[in-house]
Motif scaffolding. Structure first.
Motif, short mmCIF file in Angstrom:
data_model
loop_
_atom_site.label_atom_id
_atom_site.label_comp_id
_atom_site.label_asym_id
_atom_site.label_seq_id
_atom_site.Cartn_x
_atom_site.Cartn_y
_atom_site.Cartn_z
N UNK A 1 -8.34 -29.82 -22.71
CA UNK A 1 -9.18 -31.02 -22.87
C UNK A 1 -10.22 -30.84 -23.96
N UNK A 2 -10.69 -29.60 -24.11
CA UNK A 2 -11.67 -29.31 -25.15
C UNK A 2 -11.01 -29.55 -26.52
N UNK A 3 -9.76 -29.10 -26.66
CA UNK A 3 -9.02 -29.33 -27.90
C UNK A 3 -8.83 -30.82 -28.12
N UNK A 4 -8.48 -31.53 -27.05
CA UNK A 4 -8.23 -32.98 -27.15
C UNK A 4 -9.50 -33.70 -27.58
N UNK A 5 -10.63 -33.24 -27.08
CA UNK A 5 -11.92 -33.88 -27.41
C UNK A 5 -12.23 -33.74 -28.91
N UNK A 6 -11.96 -32.56 -29.47
CA UNK A 6 -12.21 -32.35 -30.90
C UNK A 6 -11.27 -33.21 -31.74
N UNK A 7 -10.02 -33.31 -31.31
CA UNK A 7 -9.06 -34.14 -32.05
C UNK A 7 -9.41 -35.61 -31.94
N UNK A 8 -9.93 -35.96 -30.80
CA UNK A 8 -10.35 -37.34 -30.57
C UNK A 8 -11.42 -37.73 -31.62
N UNK A 9 -12.33 -36.78 -31.90
CA UNK A 9 -13.35 -37.05 -32.92
C UNK A 9 -12.69 -37.30 -34.28
N UNK A 10 -11.75 -36.44 -34.60
CA UNK A 10 -11.06 -36.58 -35.89
C UNK A 10 -10.38 -37.95 -35.99
N UNK A 11 -9.60 -38.24 -34.96
CA UNK A 11 -8.76 -39.43 -35.02
C UNK A 11 -9.55 -40.72 -34.86
N UNK A 12 -10.48 -40.71 -33.94
CA UNK A 12 -11.13 -41.97 -33.58
C UNK A 12 -12.57 -42.11 -34.04
N UNK A 13 -13.11 -41.09 -34.66
CA UNK A 13 -14.44 -41.23 -35.25
C UNK A 13 -14.33 -41.09 -36.77
N UNK A 14 -13.92 -39.88 -37.17
CA UNK A 14 -13.85 -39.59 -38.61
C UNK A 14 -12.91 -40.56 -39.34
N UNK A 15 -11.69 -40.70 -38.84
CA UNK A 15 -10.70 -41.54 -39.50
C UNK A 15 -11.02 -43.04 -39.38
N UNK A 16 -11.87 -43.37 -38.42
CA UNK A 16 -12.19 -44.78 -38.21
C UNK A 16 -13.42 -45.19 -39.02
N UNK A 17 -14.42 -44.27 -39.04
CA UNK A 17 -15.71 -44.65 -39.62
C UNK A 17 -15.98 -44.07 -41.00
N UNK A 18 -15.41 -42.91 -41.32
CA UNK A 18 -15.86 -42.21 -42.52
C UNK A 18 -14.82 -42.06 -43.62
N UNK B 1 -15.32 -31.64 -38.88
CA UNK B 1 -15.06 -32.07 -37.50
C UNK B 1 -15.39 -30.90 -36.57
N UNK B 2 -15.62 -31.17 -35.29
CA UNK B 2 -15.93 -30.06 -34.38
C UNK B 2 -14.72 -29.16 -34.14
N UNK B 3 -14.99 -27.87 -34.01
CA UNK B 3 -13.94 -26.88 -33.73
C UNK B 3 -13.96 -26.61 -32.23
N UNK B 4 -12.82 -26.46 -31.62
CA UNK B 4 -12.81 -26.30 -30.16
C UNK B 4 -13.28 -24.92 -29.69
N UNK B 5 -14.58 -24.79 -29.56
CA UNK B 5 -15.16 -23.56 -29.00
C UNK B 5 -15.22 -23.78 -27.49
N UNK B 6 -14.13 -23.41 -26.84
CA UNK B 6 -13.99 -23.80 -25.42
C UNK B 6 -15.02 -23.14 -24.53
N UNK B 7 -15.47 -21.94 -24.90
CA UNK B 7 -16.49 -21.27 -24.08
C UNK B 7 -17.77 -22.09 -24.07
N UNK B 8 -18.03 -22.77 -25.20
CA UNK B 8 -19.29 -23.52 -25.32
C UNK B 8 -19.05 -25.03 -25.31
N UNK B 9 -17.91 -25.46 -24.85
CA UNK B 9 -17.63 -26.91 -24.86
C UNK B 9 -18.76 -27.67 -24.18
N UNK B 10 -19.43 -28.58 -24.90
CA UNK B 10 -20.59 -29.24 -24.31
C UNK B 10 -20.23 -30.05 -23.06
N UNK B 11 -18.96 -30.41 -22.97
CA UNK B 11 -18.54 -31.18 -21.80
C UNK B 11 -17.98 -30.27 -20.70
#
Ligand code: PLP
Length: 443
Positions: A195-212, A179-189
């Motif tokens: 929010x950067x931390x929340x975005x990485x967790x969002x991937x875990x919870x709603x992408x990884x756990x949902x699809x993979x 899963x992505x690690x929250x590199x806040x200096x380089x946060x693509x968004x």
């Protein structure tokens, strides 16, 4: 005078040894510059040609008490005179038991704590992987992009730092997701820490756990509280705290890989202690024994229920290493953890002040004496200055300051925890000169 460079680098004796090394030693090692050490004391290293360096690498964040601390050397000698090896896997000896007791007292893990002994960081991580699978009956492990957890075949599957570390070695151990690690200096968004931390967790919870992978089939999430080899990237507190909540809600174990960030380096005994998180397991190595080989998986006692024969290592928890670790722990508790916090903030302030005059500096971050300086070609685009980073490390070496890179374009300051304020000032002064040289020649 420290540092003091008397010869061209490498000097004649260093060059002769490097030539021999080139013929018989594995070419897979990543030597950034030709340092051939003869002896060291505290944060000072002398090479075979009599050149004296200030060490801000500590042998990759290992020599926590400095080079050859007299109390560590004494403990090693006394233990070696009594006995060097008896295999703690088949027999008993006091230094191993005492070290496990000491770790149980300092580890930020709830309830009783047990230790498994190996020889290296990768073995500590392997033990955490195996114990997670064994104790949960689940197979999958989640790690993070940019992570470095070691190079043996289990931990390598978790490592996602540089592709060269994986290339040619596949297939990797199955059951590992990243899963992505929250590199806040380089946060693509361009998001702020929370929010950067929340975005990485969002991937875990709603992408990884949902699809993979279904969370009920995940044994553990393994995380570095500060990514080390990945570039000295500090995870926001909220990220680790929410990760803990998430893992708890799914019965997933949380493993903190503190191989690099642990043992006082960040100004607390463990980096995770900068947050309220209590992990289930901690992987320890590097700084624990001041340079003697030792890797330890420390776990909640209730998890370490594997039966005799399930896991062991002949040399793991070697008595000489354990004696060095006990002396190291004593020094850390007495003074060095506090010194890392105090001199670390002084060094951090000094490095941050350089940003005013050095456009190459994009970010200065870290905790205690685990500080990363990320170099960029342009502060707006954050284009990575990888060549400039290598040139800056080389320019510092030429002036007698030992540094190492981390990630693609960061420089790590991970000196022995005995570093003084004056030595920190020297490091900042030399780094300033090294950056000026690079900026002059590259721009
Ligand atoms: N985990 C982390 C966070 C590390 O930084 C490292 C080494 O750099 C390791 C694991 C692997 O340790 P070792 O090289 O002792 O196997």
């Amino acid at each position: 005078m420290i540092p003091h460079i008397r010869t061209a680098l490498p000097g004649p004796k260093a060059k002769a040894l490097i030539d021999r090394d080139a013929i018989v030693v594995s070419p897979s090692y990543t030597r950034s510059y030709p340092l051939v050490i003869e002896r060291g004391s505290g944060a000072v290293v002398e090479d075979v040609d009599g050149n004296v360096f200030l060490d801000c690498t500590a042998g990759i964040a290992v020599n926590s008490t400095g080079h050859s601390h007299p109390e560590v050397v004494k403990a090693i000698l006394e233990q070696a005179q009594r006995f060097v090896h008896m295999s703690g896997t088949d027999f008993y000896y006091e230094p191993q038991v005492r070290l496990a007791e000491e770790l149980a007292a300092v580890a930020p893990i709830d309830g009783g704590v047990r230790s498994f002994f190996g020889n290296s960081g990768t073995e500590a991580v392997e033990a955490c992987i195996k114990l997670s699978r064994h104790s949960t009956g689940r197979v999958n492990i989640i790690a993070f992009l940019g992570a470095f957890h070691g190079r043996t075949m289990g931990s390598l599957a978790l490592t996602a730092s540089k592709t060269i570390q994986r290339r040619g070695f596949g297939p990797m151990m199955p059951g590992v997701y990243h899963a992505p690690y929250p590199d806040c200096y380089r946060c693509p968004l361009g998001l702020k820490a929370e929010n950067c931390a929340a975005e990485c967790l969002e991937y875990l919870e709603h992408q990884l756990f949902l699809h993979l992978v279904s969370p009920e089939e995940v044994a553990a999430i393994v995380v570095e509280p500060i990514q080390g080899e990945g570039g000295y990237i500090v995870a926001p507190d909220q990220f680790l705290e929410r990760l803990r909540e998430l893992t708890k809600s799914h019965g997933i174990l949380l493993v903190a890989d503190e191989v690099q960030s642990g043992m006082g380096r960040t100004g607390k005994m463990f980096a995770i202690e900068h947050t309220s998180v209590r992990p289930d397991m901690i992987a320890i190595a590097k700084g624990i024994a001041s340079g003697m080989p030792l890797g330890i998986a420390v776990a909640r006692a209730g998890l370490m229920t594997w039966p005799p024969g399930a896991h062991a290592s002949t040399f793991g928890g070697n008595p000489v290493s354990c004696a060095a670790a006990l002396a190291t722990l004593k020094l850390l508790k007495e003074r060095l953890v506090a010194n890392a916090a105090e001199v670390g903030s002084h060094l951090m302030a000094g490095l941050k002040s350089l940003a005013a005059t050095h456009p190459l500096i994009g970010d200065v971050r870290g905790r205690g004496l685990m500080i990363g300086v990320e170099l960029v070609r342009d502060r707006r685009t954050k284009e990575r200055a990888s060549e400039e980073r290598d040139a800056a490390v080389a320019a510092a070496f030429a002036r007698g300051l030992l540094l190492l890179g981390a990630g693609k374009n960061a420089i790590r300051f991970s000196p022995p925890l005995v570093l003084t304020r004056e030595q920190a000032d020297t490091a900042v002064r030399i780094f300033d000169e090294a950056l000026s040289e690079v900026e002059k020649t590259r721009h």
